[in-house]
Design an enzyme around this catalytic site. Structure first.
Site, PDB file in Angstrom:
ATOM      1  N   HIS A 104      54.816  61.544-112.780  1.00  0.00           N
ATOM      2  CA  HIS A 104      55.928  60.634-113.039  1.00  0.00           C
ATOM      3  C   HIS A 104      55.463  59.191-113.185  1.00  0.00           C
ATOM      4  CE1 HIS A 104      55.781  58.875-109.020  1.00  0.00           C
ATOM      5  NE2 HIS A 104      55.647  60.103-108.538  1.00  0.00           N
ATOM      6  N   GLU A 163      56.405  66.869-104.251  1.00  0.00           N
ATOM      7  CA  GLU A 163      55.210  66.232-103.700  1.00  0.00           C
ATOM      8  C   GLU A 163      54.900  66.777-102.311  1.00  0.00           C
ATOM      9  OE1 GLU A 163      52.411  65.203-103.944  1.00  0.00           O
ATOM     10  OE2 GLU A 163      52.464  63.080-104.511  1.00  0.00           O
TER      11      GLU A 163
END
Length: 197
Positions: free
Chosen positions: A9, A79
């Site tokens: 990202h 994550e």
């Protein structure tokens, strides 16, 4: 045979400051928005049959800004769970625990994941994506540590070896094959690296 394309990202305030960010759902910075948009022409070379994203807003927005249509939100791409270390930098953590390394010790407390736990989820995602590669490429839009673990696991190495693969925000990596064996086909391609002007 297609490739598994890993997309990290765009920048957030915490990625810029080095703060560990897992469950905290931050927006992209203005720079992160620009980074994500700049990925679109680089991603045009692949023929994506599937685009999977982490459930975090920063990944979902990056995919959208990069011109990708998400086909599935996959929790296994989230994550690394840092637990009590969420929002803290490595330097801050080492002030109280000088020997700590995420790659060997993992997160701390509730929600903190071990390297083996992160590896298990990325193994599942990679196996499901690899099963689709005869149809084309699969994009996985995720995060810094999770993509690094994915690269290590693709090569059959332990999660801790992800420390050897640095990856910038809004960057692209490709997991593919050479002579029938898993290989890293591309690593850490950013719009800046592709066009340094």
């Amino acid at each position: 045979m297609g490739e598994i394309v890993l997309i990290r990202h765009g920048e957030t305030t915490w990625s810029a400051s080095g703060q560990h960010t897992s469950v905290t759902d931050l927006d992209l910075t203005e720079n992160g928005v620009s980074q994500a948009k700049a990925l679109a022409p680089l991603l045009a070379r692949w023929d994506f049959t599937e685009v999977w994203s982490s459930p975090r807003k920063r990944s979902l927005v990056t995919a959208d800004l990069a011109g990708l249509e998400i086909t599935a939100v996959v929790p296994d791409l989230a994550e690394w769970g840092y637990g009590d270390y969420e929002g803290r930098t490595s330097e801050e953590i080492r002030e109280e625990n000088p020997d700590w390394s995420l790659w060997t010790h993992g997160g701390k407390g509730p929600g903190g994941e071990t390297p083996d736990e992160v590896a298990a989820r990325l193994d599942r995602a990679l196996a499901e994506a690899e099963a689709l590669l005869d149809r084309g490429d699969v994009a996985l839009v995720a995060h810094g540590h999770s993509t690094r673990v994915a690269a290590a696991r693709w090569l059959g190495r332990p999660a801790r070896d992800g420390r050897e693969f640095t990856i910038d925000t809004a960057s692209i990596a490709a997991l593919g094959y050479e002579h029938g064996r898993h290989a890293i086909a591309l690593w850490n391609l950013t719009p800046w690296a592709a066009d340094p002007e």
